[in-house]
Design a protein around this motif. Sequence first.
Motif, PDB file in Angstrom:
ATOM      1  N   UNK A  91       2.677  19.508   6.632  1.00 16.52           N
ATOM      2  CA  UNK A  91       1.996  20.083   5.466  1.00 16.52           C
ATOM      3  C   UNK A  91       1.074  21.226   5.875  1.00 16.52           C
ATOM      4  N   UNK A  92       0.365  21.031   6.979  1.00 15.92           N
ATOM      5  CA  UNK A  92      -0.581  22.039   7.445  1.00 15.92           C
ATOM      6  C   UNK A  92       0.121  23.368   7.709  1.00 15.92           C
ATOM      7  N   UNK A  93       1.284  23.334   8.353  1.00 16.19           N
ATOM      8  CA  UNK A  93       1.963  24.551   8.787  1.00 16.19           C
ATOM      9  C   UNK A  93       3.058  25.028   7.843  1.00 16.19           C
ATOM     10  N   UNK A  94       3.232  24.406   6.686  1.00 17.47           N
ATOM     11  CA  UNK A  94       4.292  24.781   5.746  1.00 17.47           C
ATOM     12  C   UNK A  94       3.897  26.015   4.940  1.00 17.47           C
ATOM     13  N   UNK A  95       4.063  27.180   5.545  1.00 17.18           N
ATOM     14  CA  UNK A  95       3.649  28.425   4.889  1.00 17.18           C
ATOM     15  C   UNK A  95       4.552  28.790   3.713  1.00 17.18           C
ATOM     16  N   UNK A  96       5.778  28.319   3.716  1.00 18.28           N
ATOM     17  CA  UNK A  96       6.695  28.654   2.619  1.00 18.28           C
ATOM     18  C   UNK A  96       6.456  27.798   1.378  1.00 18.28           C
ATOM     19  N   UNK A  97       6.052  26.558   1.562  1.00 17.68           N
ATOM     20  CA  UNK A  97       5.927  25.681   0.408  1.00 17.68           C
ATOM     21  C   UNK A  97       4.546  25.134   0.127  1.00 17.68           C
ATOM     22  N   UNK A  98       3.621  25.273   1.076  1.00 15.27           N
ATOM     23  CA  UNK A  98       2.325  24.628   0.880  1.00 15.27           C
ATOM     24  C   UNK A  98       1.130  25.553   1.058  1.00 15.27           C
ATOM     25  N   UNK A  99       1.350  26.830   1.203  1.00 15.53           N
ATOM     26  CA  UNK A  99       0.245  27.780   1.307  1.00 15.53           C
ATOM     27  C   UNK A  99       0.234  28.675   0.079  1.00 15.53           C
ATOM     28  N   UNK A 100      -0.961  29.056  -0.330  1.00 12.40           N
ATOM     29  CA  UNK A 100      -1.122  30.061  -1.380  1.00 12.40           C
ATOM     30  C   UNK A 100      -2.373  30.871  -1.094  1.00 12.40           C
ATOM     31  N   UNK A 101      -2.329  32.129  -1.484  1.00 12.28           N
ATOM     32  CA  UNK A 101      -3.477  33.021  -1.305  1.00 12.28           C
ATOM     33  C   UNK A 101      -4.386  32.894  -2.512  1.00 12.28           C
ATOM     34  N   UNK A 102      -5.667  32.671  -2.244  1.00 12.11           N
ATOM     35  CA  UNK A 102      -6.652  32.562  -3.318  1.00 12.11           C
ATOM     36  C   UNK A 102      -7.886  33.388  -2.985  1.00 12.11           C
TER      37      UNK A 102
END
Length: 128
Positions: A91-102
């Motif tokens: 989950x920590x490293x899932x940039x495609x599915x679990x990261x968003x820019x805010x």
Amino acid sequence: MIDKPGHCDKHKKANQAADAEQRGTAHERGYTSAWSKARAAYLRAHPLCVACAKEGRPAVPANVVDHITPHKLKAALDSGDERAITKAKALFWDSDGNWQSLCKPHHDRKTATEDGGFGRRSADPTRA
């Protein structure tokens, strides 16, 4: 006697210290130099706040990479449970599915809503 809601300064500081100890340092929660590099690259590729865009606001620069689903990496590491650690790292490293820019205000609101931010304790003691 206090004249506003919340704790007096003495107890507010004690609660903040207890929360910080439970939460751990940024490094203990996985925010290492590798994270800093990945975060910077992600913000270069996704420079605008997705929450502001959803609200129809003009382009607002993002300055936080948010984990959409909390990873709870520190709690997993503390538990020693290899499956929990593997899941949390994924989950920590899932940039495609679990990261968003805010932007910071949206991230602060999201964090406060999810885990008792702004000095409020979370109902979930495993929250990290």
